[in-house]
Design a protein around this motif. Structure first.
Motif, PDB file in Angstrom:
ATOM      1  N   THR A 261       0.792  -0.937   0.310  1.00 59.57           N
ATOM      2  CA  THR A 261       0.069   0.223   0.019  1.00 59.57           C
ATOM      3  C   THR A 261       0.710   1.583   0.381  1.00 59.57           C
ATOM      4  OG1 THR A 261      -1.707  -0.885   1.088  1.00 59.57           O
ATOM      5  CG2 THR A 261      -1.657   1.573   1.757  1.00 59.57           C
ATOM      6  N   VAL A 262       1.453   1.052   0.885  1.00 58.84           N
ATOM      7  CA  VAL A 262       2.332   3.182   1.347  1.00 58.84           C
ATOM      8  C   VAL A 262       3.708   2.927  -0.338  1.00 58.84           C
ATOM      9  CG1 VAL A 262       4.612   3.341   1.884  1.00 58.84           C
ATOM     10  CG2 VAL A 262       2.958   2.476   2.718  1.00 58.84           C
ATOM     11  N   ARG A 263       3.859   1.563  -0.442  1.00 58.58           N
ATOM     12  CA  ARG A 263       4.506   1.603  -2.152  1.00 58.58           C
ATOM     13  C   ARG A 263       4.738   2.233  -3.357  1.00 58.58           C
ATOM     14  NH1 ARG A 263       9.873  -0.583  -2.015  1.00 58.58           N
ATOM     15  NH2 ARG A 263       9.433  -1.626  -4.722  1.00 58.58           N
ATOM     16  N   ARG A 264       2.760   1.655  -3.116  1.00 62.58           N
ATOM     17  CA  ARG A 264       1.866   2.039  -4.777  1.00 62.58           C
ATOM     18  C   ARG A 264       1.566   3.502  -4.459  1.00 62.58           C
ATOM     19  NH1 ARG A 264      -2.073  -2.661  -4.703  1.00 62.58           N
ATOM     20  NH2 ARG A 264      -0.661  -4.376  -6.189  1.00 62.58           N
ATOM     21  N   PHE A 265       1.410   4.160  -3.007  1.00 60.51           N
ATOM     22  CA  PHE A 265       1.062   5.314  -3.511  1.00 60.51           C
ATOM     23  C   PHE A 265       2.539   6.413  -3.452  1.00 60.51           C
ATOM     24  CE2 PHE A 265       1.500   9.527  -0.214  1.00 60.51           C
ATOM     25  CZ  PHE A 265       0.127  10.217  -0.803  1.00 60.51           C
ATOM     26  N   LEU A 266       3.811   6.616  -3.000  1.00 59.59           N
ATOM     27  CA  LEU A 266       5.141   6.317  -3.670  1.00 59.59           C
ATOM     28  C   LEU A 266       5.119   6.652  -4.707  1.00 59.59           C
ATOM     29  CD1 LEU A 266       6.991   5.927   0.057  1.00 59.59           C
ATOM     30  CD2 LEU A 266       5.790   7.716  -0.034  1.00 59.59           C
ATOM     31  N   GLY A 267       4.621   5.820  -5.548  1.00 60.23           N
ATOM     32  CA  GLY A 267       5.004   5.823  -7.104  1.00 60.23           C
ATOM     33  C   GLY A 267       5.521   4.135  -6.927  1.00 60.23           C
ATOM     34  N   ALA A 268       6.402   2.882  -5.891  1.00 59.96           N
ATOM     35  CA  ALA A 268       7.136   2.949  -5.857  1.00 59.96           C
ATOM     36  C   ALA A 268       6.436   1.443  -6.739  1.00 59.96           C
ATOM     37  CB  ALA A 268       8.230   2.461  -5.222  1.00 59.96           C
ATOM     38  N   ARG A 269       7.409   0.408  -7.038  1.00 62.36           N
ATOM     39  CA  ARG A 269       6.998  -0.447  -7.635  1.00 62.36           C
ATOM     40  C   ARG A 269       6.418  -1.351  -6.940  1.00 62.36           C
ATOM     41  NH1 ARG A 269       9.368  -5.426  -7.453  1.00 62.36           N
ATOM     42  NH2 ARG A 269      11.740  -4.011  -7.654  1.00 62.36           N
ATOM     43  N   ALA A 270       5.203  -2.489  -6.353  1.00 60.05           N
ATOM     44  CA  ALA A 270       4.754  -3.037  -5.431  1.00 60.05           C
ATOM     45  C   ALA A 270       5.740  -4.251  -5.969  1.00 60.05           C
ATOM     46  CB  ALA A 270       2.970  -2.870  -5.393  1.00 60.05           C
ATOM     47  N   PRO A 271       5.739  -4.833  -4.226  1.00 59.45           N
ATOM     48  CA  PRO A 271       6.804  -5.475  -3.946  1.00 59.45           C
ATOM     49  C   PRO A 271       6.006  -6.849  -4.542  1.00 59.45           C
ATOM     50  CG  PRO A 271       6.170  -5.439  -1.727  1.00 59.45           C
ATOM     51  CD  PRO A 271       5.807  -4.211  -2.917  1.00 59.45           C
ATOM     52  N   GLN A 272       5.761  -7.541  -4.989  1.00 58.90           N
ATOM     53  CA  GLN A 272       5.560  -9.094  -4.945  1.00 58.90           C
ATOM     54  C   GLN A 272       5.842 -10.074  -3.704  1.00 58.90           C
ATOM     55  OE1 GLN A 272       7.341 -11.570  -8.453  1.00 58.90           O
ATOM     56  NE2 GLN A 272       6.495 -10.362  -9.717  1.00 58.90           N
ATOM     57  N   ARG A 273       4.227 -10.943  -4.079  1.00 59.53           N
ATOM     58  CA  ARG A 273       4.765 -12.122  -2.583  1.00 59.53           C
ATOM     59  C   ARG A 273       6.037 -12.605  -2.275  1.00 59.53           C
ATOM     60  NH1 ARG A 273       1.373 -11.455   1.724  1.00 59.53           N
ATOM     61  NH2 ARG A 273      -0.868 -10.692   1.253  1.00 59.53           N
ATOM     62  N   GLY A 274       6.415 -12.627  -3.534  1.00 60.54           N
ATOM     63  CA  GLY A 274       8.020 -13.724  -3.216  1.00 60.54           C
ATOM     64  C   GLY A 274       7.872 -13.502  -4.257  1.00 60.54           C
TER      65      GLY A 274
END
Length: 343
Positions: A261-274
């Motif tokens: 949630t935080v990374r998406r808001f900051l415009g960063a690539r969302a980490p995958q579950r693994g």
């Protein structure tokens, strides 16, 4: 990932220790009431959380005066002093706007900074915060907790651990209780918690013009979700995201969803579950978990120390979004020959 520790000074000469990890746009992190830069980096769950935030940013954290690696001070805690310490850290950055995240009490400090210095902040994230400290808990409860910290810091830290991380494993709660006691003295801890209860930023919310994300867990036992609503409603255009869970600590519970949630808001690539494949060491650790090994047994089998074993387990858990060792074991038994993580 490693962190580098340096020191800044406030205008009155108070020393403030800060740490940097990762590279990219600065992400300044204002922590809750107590912190210790070195010890927090040794806690597997907390370090994994910070490393996830630092994947596309230069993450900057700092210890408040009297806590962790920062110098002791005779000045009483106050919002003005909080902002002076944050200003000392910000002064070490370049002229470009930075992203700012405040957690718990740090959310109120972040609000005050964004209201006073709108041109310095690109995006603002508030997690587990509140608009009015008086609304966090009834007066009698607040006085009881403050008295417990003052007279029985050991018991007080354990009680707060149960409030902050009710869903965490017993080993994590024990580590966090010891961590709190290592961060500061009982006197400083009481003073900082009293500040948590005293701070009020309701009147500043309307002055915040920075794009803002307010994140909270629905059943947070330390800060009622109604206070997250108050923050979001008071800041023009703020987005409110309520995640399931009871833990107040951002790295306890389902930290993966919070990071996404935080990374998406900051415009960063969302980490995958693994990752598509585990590292060789992680595969060894996952295999031993599937055999029912404890962290100590994993450490002995692999010839590493127990803290390193804990770190590997936590990184596997965070990357896949697992909440228990049983989930790791079940996944390994059915996916060890596959390249894709579970959906």
């Amino acid at each position: 990932m490693q962190q580098e520790i340096a020191r800044a000074e406030t205008t009155d000469g108070t020393g403030v220790a800060y740490a940097s990890a990762g590279s990219g746009r600065p992400l300044v992190y204002v922590a809750g009431w107590l912190s210790h830069l070195e010890l927090s980096w040794q806690l597997p769950e907390e370090r994994a959380f910070y490393e996830s935030l630092a994947a596309d940013h230069r993450l900057i954290r700092y210890d408040r005066a009297g806590c962790g690696l920062s110098a002791p001070t005779s000045r009483p805690p106050s919002m003005d002093f909080e902002l002076e310490q944050l200003a000392a850290v910000v002064a070490t950055l370049g002229p470009e706007p930075f992203d700012l995240i405040g957690t718990s009490m740090g959310a109120l400090v972040a609000v005050a900074w964004a209201a006073a210095h709108p041109d310095t902040v690109r995006r603002l994230v508030l997690y587990g915060g509140w608009a009015s400290g008086a609304a966090v808990a009834p007066l009698g409860v607040r006085e009881h907790v403050l008295g417990l910290i003052e007279t029985h810091w050991g018991l007080g830290s354990d009680v707060l651990t149960d409030i902050f991380a009710p869903d965490a494993a017993a080993t994590m709660r024990a580590r966090f209780g010891r961590y709190q006691r290592a961060c500061s003295t009982a006197v400083t801890a009481r003073a900082m918690l009293a500040l948590c209860y005293d701070l009020e930023v309701t009147g500043l919310l309307g002055q915040v013009r920075t794009p803002t994300l307010v994140v909270h867990r629905a059943d947070d036992r330390a800060a009622p979700v109604a206070q997250a609503t108050a923050l979001a409603e008071g800041i023009a255009g703020a987005r409110l995201v309520v995640l399931p869970g009871r833990s107040h600590l951002p790295y306890a519970g389902d930290a993966h969803e919070l990071v996404v949630t935080v990374r998406r808001f900051l415009g960063a690539r969302a980490p995958q579950r693994g990752p598509r494949t585990l590292t060789p060491r992680q595969s060894e650790v996952a295999a031993l978990i599937s055999e029912g090994c404890t962290n100590r047994e994993i450490a002995v089998r692999l010839g590493i120390d127990e803290r390193s074993a804990e770190g590997h387990v936590e990184r596997i858990r965070l990357r896949f979004g697992f909440r228990s060792r049983a989930q790791v074991a079940a996944w390994y038994a059915t996916h060890r020959d596959r390249t894709e993580p579970p959906k």
